[in-house]
Design an enzyme around this catalytic site. Structure first.
Site, short mmCIF file in Angstrom:
data_model
loop_
_atom_site.label_atom_id
_atom_site.label_comp_id
_atom_site.label_asym_id
_atom_site.label_seq_id
_atom_site.Cartn_x
_atom_site.Cartn_y
_atom_site.Cartn_z
N SER A 176 0.86 -1.17 0.00
CA SER A 176 0.00 0.00 0.00
C SER A 176 0.90 1.21 0.00
O SER A 176 2.08 1.13 0.37
CB SER A 176 -0.88 0.01 1.26
N TYR A 201 -2.16 -1.09 10.41
CA TYR A 201 -2.10 -1.21 8.95
C TYR A 201 -0.77 -0.67 8.43
O TYR A 201 -0.08 -1.32 7.63
CB TYR A 201 -3.27 -0.46 8.32
#
Length: 264
Positions: free
Chosen positions: A142, A155
């Site tokens: 990401s 995350y």
């Protein structure tokens, strides 16, 4: 690049019953690979995903329901899939909250699925790839593997960890195979905003009376200068290119697909 250059190859894609993972599985199938998928969903969703992969051109598509929080389940999945030529770690979950308010069980779950599962699949797949002189690992990280955002501690930690893990694996595999065999490469893709159903509520919250396009531009204006999202199929096209023999010297990279987010 619609040739069947993966004919005779076997791939596994996690998180592949929808979104980016399904798009990657379809692209690999269109290139001729036998495709194993792992992902959540009811029986109808799993059937639809398998049908889509087969319709794209995969000679065979198989679903594995392994719980990626469970190392034993991952080992069983990898054994059932057999020797892999391509591994795409795409499965991921998210939970947003300030660090002080983050539930510990959510921290554990995010680290397990977004990071530790990738370790377990790579540990199982890489030795065989090295022995055969060809292998491709594409980890879908990401933009948050490169930069941080508020309220996303587990995350961001997991995705930064995945980028680091991938670099170590790339170094360890760099000397395996050769140009003729294609070598063994390990890379990360680092998407910014991608147009999937998961972000529709965020678009709607910003759209007001201006419609969906206004909502998209308002959402992306916070961080992504291009003001346009990537499509899952576009991420899949890049993942597919990394599987080509010509990509044998592209390894250990964390490639942003973020409309300039990390260039700021």
């Amino acid at each position: 690049m619609n040739d069947r250059f993966l004919e005779g190859r076997v791939a596994l894609v996690t998180g592949a019953t929808s979104g980016i993972g399904l798009a990657v599985a379809e692209a690999l199938g269109a290139a001729g690979a036998v495709v194993h998928i792992n992902g959540l969903g009811d029986a109808a969703q799993v059937r639809a995903a398998l049908a889509a992969v087969r319709a794209a051109g995969a000679p065979e598509a198989v679903h594995h329901p392994a719980d990626l929080r469970d190392p034993a389940a991952i080992r069983a999945m990898m054994a059932a899939a057999g020797p892999l030529d391509v591994l795409v770690n795409n499965a991921g979950i998210q939970h947003t909250a300030p660090l002080a308010d983050m539930p510990e069980e959510r921290w554990d779950a995010l680290l397990a699925i977004n990071l530790s599962a990738c370790f377990h699949t790579m540990k199982a797949a890489l030795p065989g790839m090295a022995a055969r002189g060809f292998g491709r690992v594409v980890n879908i990280a990401s933009v948050h593997g490169l930069v941080a955002s508020l309220h996303k501690a587990p995350y961001v930690a997991a995705k930064h960890g995945l980028v680091g893990l991938s670099k170590v694996a790339a170094l360890e595999m760099a000397g395996q195979g050769d140009r003729a065999s294609g070598g063994v490469t390990v890379n990360c893709l680092c998407p910014g905003w991608v147009e999937t159903p998961l972000i529709e509520p965020q678009i709607a919250a910003r759209a007001g009376d201006g419609g969906r396009e206004v909502g998209i531009r308002a959402l992306l204006a916070e961080k992504q200068p291009s003001l346009r999202m990537a499509l899952p199929a576009e991420i899949a096209a890049l993942a597919l290119w990394l599987c080509r023999r010509e990509a044998h010297n592209l390894t250990g990279a964390a490639i942003p697909v973020d409309g300039g987010w990390t260039a700021q």
